[in-house]
Design a protein around this motif. Structure first.
Motif, PDB file in Angstrom:
ATOM      1  N   PHE A   1      19.414  -2.963  -6.097  1.00  0.00           N
ATOM      2  CA  PHE A   1      18.198  -3.402  -5.434  1.00  0.00           C
ATOM      3  C   PHE A   1      18.361  -4.827  -4.909  1.00  0.00           C
ATOM      4  O   PHE A   1      18.087  -5.129  -3.754  1.00  0.00           O
ATOM      5  CB  PHE A   1      17.038  -3.320  -6.432  1.00  0.00           C
TER       6      PHE A   1
ATOM      7  N   GLU B   1      11.311   1.387  -0.225  1.00  0.00           N
ATOM      8  CA  GLU B   1      10.946   1.406  -1.637  1.00  0.00           C
ATOM      9  C   GLU B   1      10.073   0.199  -1.940  1.00  0.00           C
ATOM     10  O   GLU B   1      10.063  -0.775  -1.199  1.00  0.00           O
ATOM     11  CB  GLU B   1      12.209   1.339  -2.518  1.00  0.00           C
ATOM     12  N   ARG B   2       9.421   0.307  -3.058  1.00  0.00           N
ATOM     13  CA  ARG B   2       8.623  -0.825  -3.514  1.00  0.00           C
ATOM     14  C   ARG B   2       9.545  -1.818  -4.224  1.00  0.00           C
ATOM     15  O   ARG B   2      10.421  -1.420  -4.990  1.00  0.00           O
ATOM     16  CB  ARG B   2       7.563  -0.303  -4.479  1.00  0.00           C
ATOM     17  N   SER B   3       9.318  -3.079  -3.949  1.00  0.00           N
ATOM     18  CA  SER B   3      10.138  -4.123  -4.557  1.00  0.00           C
ATOM     19  C   SER B   3       9.801  -4.294  -6.034  1.00  0.00           C
ATOM     20  O   SER B   3       8.748  -3.864  -6.498  1.00  0.00           O
ATOM     21  CB  SER B   3       9.893  -5.433  -3.810  1.00  0.00           C
ATOM     22  N   ARG B   4      10.699  -4.954  -6.754  1.00  0.00           N
ATOM     23  CA  ARG B   4      10.391  -5.297  -8.150  1.00  0.00           C
ATOM     24  C   ARG B   4       9.714  -6.657  -8.233  1.00  0.00           C
ATOM     25  O   ARG B   4       9.329  -7.100  -9.292  1.00  0.00           O
ATOM     26  CB  ARG B   4      11.681  -5.365  -8.983  1.00  0.00           C
ATOM     27  N   GLN B   5       9.669  -7.331  -7.094  1.00  0.00           N
ATOM     28  CA  GLN B   5       9.128  -8.694  -7.106  1.00  0.00           C
ATOM     29  C   GLN B   5       7.816  -8.757  -6.343  1.00  0.00           C
ATOM     30  O   GLN B   5       7.590  -7.951  -5.443  1.00  0.00           O
ATOM     31  CB  GLN B   5      10.142  -9.646  -6.444  1.00  0.00           C
TER      32      GLN B   5
ATOM     33  N   LYS C   1      11.791   5.516  -9.125  1.00  0.00           N
ATOM     34  CA  LYS C   1      12.129   4.148  -8.723  1.00  0.00           C
ATOM     35  C   LYS C   1      13.178   3.541  -9.647  1.00  0.00           C
ATOM     36  O   LYS C   1      14.009   2.760  -9.231  1.00  0.00           O
ATOM     37  CB  LYS C   1      10.873   3.284  -8.749  1.00  0.00           C
TER      38      LYS C   1
ATOM     39  N   THR D   1      20.571  -5.007  -1.947  1.00  0.00           N
ATOM     40  CA  THR D   1      19.951  -4.565  -0.709  1.00  0.00           C
ATOM     41  C   THR D   1      19.081  -5.667  -0.125  1.00  0.00           C
ATOM     42  O   THR D   1      19.071  -5.919   1.069  1.00  0.00           O
ATOM     43  CB  THR D   1      19.084  -3.317  -0.960  1.00  0.00           C
ATOM     44  N   LEU D   2      18.359  -6.353  -1.011  1.00  0.00           N
ATOM     45  CA  LEU D   2      17.490  -7.413  -0.538  1.00  0.00           C
ATOM     46  C   LEU D   2      18.297  -8.541   0.095  1.00  0.00           C
ATOM     47  O   LEU D   2      17.875  -9.149   1.062  1.00  0.00           O
ATOM     48  CB  LEU D   2      16.662  -7.974  -1.697  1.00  0.00           C
TER      49      LEU D   2
ATOM     50  N   PRO E   1      -5.605  -3.181   0.423  1.00  0.00           N
ATOM     51  CA  PRO E   1      -4.339  -2.531   0.761  1.00  0.00           C
ATOM     52  C   PRO E   1      -4.565  -1.089   1.250  1.00  0.00           C
ATOM     53  O   PRO E   1      -5.325  -0.347   0.642  1.00  0.00           O
ATOM     54  CB  PRO E   1      -3.576  -2.534  -0.565  1.00  0.00           C
ATOM     55  N   GLY E   2      -3.928  -0.764   2.359  1.00  0.00           N
ATOM     56  CA  GLY E   2      -3.972   0.609   2.849  1.00  0.00           C
ATOM     57  C   GLY E   2      -5.193   0.963   3.669  1.00  0.00           C
ATOM     58  O   GLY E   2      -5.349   2.105   4.101  1.00  0.00           O
TER      59      GLY E   2
ATOM     60  N   CYS F   1       0.818  -1.220   0.000  1.00  0.00           N
ATOM     61  CA  CYS F   1       0.000   0.000   0.000  1.00  0.00           C
ATOM     62  C   CYS F   1       0.848   1.265   0.000  1.00  0.00           C
ATOM     63  O   CYS F   1       0.369   2.339  -0.314  1.00  0.00           O
ATOM     64  CB  CYS F   1      -0.963   0.001   1.184  1.00  0.00           C
ATOM     65  N   GLU F   2       2.110   1.129   0.381  1.00  0.00           N
ATOM     66  CA  GLU F   2       3.081   2.238   0.337  1.00  0.00           C
ATOM     67  C   GLU F   2       2.867   3.303   1.409  1.00  0.00           C
ATOM     68  O   GLU F   2       3.510   4.344   1.372  1.00  0.00           O
ATOM     69  CB  GLU F   2       3.116   2.895  -1.060  1.00  0.00           C
TER      70      GLU F   2
ATOM     71  N   VAL G   1      10.367  -2.875   0.593  1.00  0.00           N
ATOM     72  CA  VAL G   1      11.647  -3.267   1.189  1.00  0.00           C
ATOM     73  C   VAL G   1      12.423  -2.021   1.626  1.00  0.00           C
ATOM     74  O   VAL G   1      12.174  -0.918   1.144  1.00  0.00           O
ATOM     75  CB  VAL G   1      12.529  -4.062   0.195  1.00  0.00           C
ATOM     76  N   LYS G   2      13.332  -2.245   2.532  1.00  0.00           N
ATOM     77  CA  LYS G   2      14.195  -1.147   2.970  1.00  0.00           C
ATOM     78  C   LYS G   2      15.405  -1.118   2.047  1.00  0.00           C
ATOM     79  O   LYS G   2      16.083  -2.127   1.853  1.00  0.00           O
ATOM     80  CB  LYS G   2      14.625  -1.373   4.428  1.00  0.00           C
ATOM     81  N   VAL G   3      15.658   0.033   1.448  1.00  0.00           N
ATOM     82  CA  VAL G   3      16.746   0.111   0.483  1.00  0.00           C
ATOM     83  C   VAL G   3      17.863   1.047   0.925  1.00  0.00           C
ATOM     84  O   VAL G   3      18.887   1.141   0.279  1.00  0.00           O
ATOM     85  CB  VAL G   3      16.231   0.560  -0.914  1.00  0.00           C
TER      86      VAL G   3
ATOM     87  N   TYR H   1       5.761  -5.956  -2.824  1.00  0.00           N
ATOM     88  CA  TYR H   1       5.934  -5.636  -1.411  1.00  0.00           C
ATOM     89  C   TYR H   1       6.962  -4.521  -1.221  1.00  0.00           C
ATOM     90  O   TYR H   1       7.622  -4.089  -2.164  1.00  0.00           O
ATOM     91  CB  TYR H   1       6.320  -6.878  -0.621  1.00  0.00           C
TER      92      TYR H   1
ATOM     93  N   PRO I   1      -3.883   4.145  -1.772  1.00  0.00           N
ATOM     94  CA  PRO I   1      -3.933   4.388  -0.326  1.00  0.00           C
ATOM     95  C   PRO I   1      -3.351   5.748   0.061  1.00  0.00           C
ATOM     96  O   PRO I   1      -3.930   6.456   0.898  1.00  0.00           O
ATOM     97  CB  PRO I   1      -3.108   3.240   0.246  1.00  0.00           C
ATOM     98  N   ILE I   2      -2.240   6.145  -0.552  1.00  0.00           N
ATOM     99  CA  ILE I   2      -1.627   7.435  -0.203  1.00  0.00           C
ATOM    100  C   ILE I   2      -2.549   8.584  -0.616  1.00  0.00           C
ATOM    101  O   ILE I   2      -2.809   9.503   0.158  1.00  0.00           O
ATOM    102  CB  ILE I   2      -0.229   7.569  -0.858  1.00  0.00           C
TER     103      ILE I   2
ATOM    104  N   TYR J   1       1.411  -9.151  -4.550  1.00  0.00           N
ATOM    105  CA  TYR J   1       1.645  -7.722  -4.299  1.00  0.00           C
ATOM    106  C   TYR J   1       3.125  -7.398  -4.448  1.00  0.00           C
ATOM    107  O   TYR J   1       3.996  -8.183  -4.058  1.00  0.00           O
ATOM    108  CB  TYR J   1       1.222  -7.350  -2.873  1.00  0.00           C
TER     109      TYR J   1
END
Lengths: 95, 356, 274
Positions: free
Chosen positions: C12, A31-35, C4, C15-16, C46-47, A18-19, A45-47, A43, C247-248, A41
């Motif tokens: 990315f 940030e929003r993940s690419r996966q 993004k 980081t993951l 969601p949200g 939902c961000e 992640v912390k970047v 999801y 949601p935002i 969804y």
């Protein structure tokens, strides 16, 4: 004021992307993940490694999906104070 | 020593509720049953600590019953026809969530606002559903003020035995008339923690949820199957009826509640004329004594069903008789109570005159 | 260019994969899901603010250590399945009848904490009578009222709280107050009743508001223990799906449109009207 460093764990399977946490994070750590997760969804992640452990992301998370960790640089744990309910928490960042 | 009192039916019912150890009553005034709420408001709290609350509507009362019954305590409400109509949604929820409780309908003449005189027009509503979905109430129909009292105790026992709402279906005449009644002794109000009840989740058990919501079709069907199984069990165990001079009868009158008493007089008058008439009074309207009536149908010439409506229970009587003998119907409506002579006249016209 | 996209894929993925810092250790936990909130997926979109309020309820119940003493009532509406998410005894209720059901529970178990959790359609339309009379009797329960100005569960129809001009599936050209009535401020209405002791309006759209909302819920439970009347906590919330926003966006819209009409803050406290 004690210098603090924080981190979070996001339960990516609970996350619905939902961000709201991204918006709540004053550090821009998320940030929003690419996966997608198993629900499909994208999801969150912390970047960035600049989390202060302020808990704002966890507070607005509708899924109860974020656990927040924080410690001061001198090793002491600083409990999140939510007494001052009139403003969002501001914590000095350890640069 | 027997405790005999001269009481109104509604008051006997209210007194019985206190004595049965009822924990709470939620109700709303409506004629001809307001004495129940009045009597309890006067007597209950100081005697047993029973909660008595006048709600803002029958809709609120039945939902208060729903909430309170979910705690596993002995909860009841009463009303009369239009008020019972308002309660139907809540009754359906209670039946699906399998909450034990006691409901009382002091039936008046209808439809609509109707009259405040006695009626039996709510038979279908009570016995066949009333609210939405496939559910059943256990229905007890008293014919005397004595039974108005006794069925409260029995009703609570049945409600908890089957986790099912029980309704006492009576009428305005029984509610208002005074008769002597032998009261059962005061039972202690005791609270037993039931496994399914919502009383606060203690550490040693799983949480409980009172619900009638099952979104998956298969799951909802399972709930329905379980309910039907329970109803079958009730049908097997809990049939109640009174048979008056039916063994040698050529003609049987079927009637419930007050009308059965009037018909007993008609039967007596008939026997004085040499016509062998018996009265079969279903006491439990659900479960209905189909088998009993079916057996009598083998040896009588005909059955006359008498009700204070346009013919409702007669459909069950016909199902029971299954075409073996003629089933005739006589009814008065709108609050009119038939008298013994007119019933006898109808009986003679339909059966004797027709040279059965 | 999308911001993004500035984070390249390699970074990315790195980081993951990166090891969590030494901070992630049980003794450093400063915020986690409360135990009373069950570890199951909630069905909310969601949200949606429901999840936040559920979590706050669970937090308050855990912190007050009253899990064994709480009974909740959730009537028809999006939150009707709340009993699947909160590890406490709960009852579903018919549409609009939650406060009547809660009254029934509280009257026979007066020593327990009883709350209802109702939406705007439930509390302020079909259940208005029950709401007013429950508050007027001063039932010692906590009523949590989620106001998102729309019927969520049934798919976005107009609610009693829908704002003037606000579009819904049954006010497709915007709510016309001359034919559809004005949005109902039922919270201000129940504050007029002597039976209520604490009436407040909160929201959960920002971290600071979440904290305040939690305080309000906690106060509602604490006051209930002392008796003294109904506690009524309105939470102005969002409905991203039926408002047809992200949601935002929905939280921004809430702040810009809902809050001017439904201002936040205490309306009545036990110490006097604010």
């Amino acid at each position: 004021m004690a210098k603090v460093k924080g981190d979070i764990i996001i339960d990516i399977e609970k996350c619905k992307g939902c961000e709201l946490c991204i918006e709540a994070c004053s550090q821009g750590s998320l940030e929003r993940s690419r996966q997608v997760n198993n629900k499909g969804y994208l999801y969150i992640v912390k970047v960035q490694d600049n989390c202060t452990g302020c808990t704002n992301c966890a507070l607005v998370c509708p899924e109860g999906g974020i656990t927040v960790y924080r410690k001061t640089v001198d090793g002491k744990k600083q409990i999140a104070k939510i007494d001052n309910v009139n403003q969002d928490m501001n914590i000095e960042v350890n640069e | 020593m027997k405790e005999l009192k001269l009481m109104k039916g509604n008051e006997a019912l209210a007194e019985a509720a206190i004595r049965a150890g009822c924990d709470a009553y939620f109700g709303y005034p409506i004629t001809p049953q307001s004495e129940v709420l009045e009597y309890l408001s006067r007597e209950a709290e100081q005697r047993t600590g029973m909660v008595v609350l006048q709600a803002e509507s029958e809709i609120a009362s039945i939902n208060m019953v729903y909430g309170a019954a979910g705690t596993g305590k002995k909860i009841m409400t009463s009303s009369s026809s239009p008020g019972i109509s308002l309660m139907q949604e809540g009754i359906s929820y209670i039946a699906c969530a399998e909450l034990p409780c006691l409901l009382v309908n002091v039936n008046r003449g209808g439809p609509g606002l109707g009259t405040i005189q006695p009626g039996q027009g709510d038979y279908f509503q009570t016995v066949k559903g009333g609210g939405h979905g496939d559910y059943r109430l256990i229905v007890l129909a008293p014919a005397t003020v004595q039974e108005m009292a006794d069925f409260v105790k029995e009703g609570f026992e049945l409600a908890f035995k089957y986790r099912n709402p029980v309704m006492i279906l009576t009428d305005g005449a029984l509610g208002q008339m005074m008769e002597k009644v032998e009261l059962f002794p005061q039972q202690e109000r005791k609270f037993e923690e039931l496994a399914w009840a919502t009383t606060g989740k203690s550490a040693n058990r799983q949480k409980n949820a009172i619900t009638s919501l099952h979104l998956k079709a298969e799951q909802m069907e399972e709930v329905n199957i379980a309910l039907q199984k329970k109803y079958k069990e009730i049908e097997k165990n809990e049939i109640r009826y009174e048979s008056i001079n039916c063994e040698d009868a050529d003609i049987i009158i079927t009637a419930y509640g007050l009308v059965a008493r009037i018909c007993t007089k008609s039967a007596q008058l008939a026997r004085e004329k040499g016509i062998k008439v018996g009265v079969l009074r279903p006491i439990s309207l659900f479960p209905f004594p189909y088998d009993v009536i079916n057996k009598y149908a083998n040896k009588v010439q005909g059955i006359l069903d008498v009700e204070m409506n346009a013919g409702q229970m007669v459909e069950d009587v016909r199902l029971a008789v299954n075409g073996k003998v003629p089933v005739e119907f006589y009814g008065r409506m709108g609050g009119v109570v038939p008298d013994p002579e007119e019933i006898l006249k109808v009986l003679e016209e339909k059966f004797v005159g027709a040279a059965v | 260019m999308n911001e993004k996209a500035l984070i390249d894929d390699e970074h990315f993925e790195h980081t993951l994969r990166s090891e969590h810092t030494e901070i992630i250790s049980p003794e450093n936990i400063v915020y986690e899901k409360p135990g009373t909130l069950l570890d199951v997926d909630m069905h909310y979109c969601p949200g949606c603010g429901h999840g936040v309020v559920h979590r706050l309820l669970a937090e308050v119940i855990d912190e007050m250590e009253i899990q064994s003493e709480v009974i909740g009532v959730a009537p028809v509406g999006c939150s009707v399945l709340a009993y699947n998410y909160l590890n406490i005894d709960m009852s579903e209720a018919a549409h609009g009848r939650a406060s009547a059901a809660a009254t029934g529970i509280k009257r026979v178990l007066p020593e327990k904490y009883v709350f209802s959790y109702q939406g705007d359609g439930d509390l302020a339309a079909i259940g208005t009578g029950e709401t007013i009379h429950t508050c007027n009797r001063g039932e010692n329960i906590l009523i949590i009222f989620i106001n998102n100005g729309i019927y969520g569960m049934t798919g976005g129809q107009m609610a009693p709280t829908t704002l003037e001009g606000m579009k819904s599936t049954t006010s497709p050209f915007g709510r016309n107050v001359s034919t559809m009535g004005a949005p109902l401020k039922i919270t201000e209405l129940v504050a007029q009743l002597p039976g209520t002791q604490y009436v407040t309006r909160q929201s959960v759209h920002k971290p600071g508001n979440v904290r305040k909302a939690k305080k309000a819920i906690q106060k509602g439970f604490e006051l209930q223990k002392q008796g003294g009347g109904t506690c009524f906590v309105e939470i102005v919330s969002n409905c991203p799906s039926n408002w047809k926003m992200t949601p935002i966006e929905s939280n921004h819209w809430l702040e810009d449109n809902m809050l001017p009409f439904y201002p936040l803050g205490d309306i009545k406290t036990p110490n006097g009207r604010k």
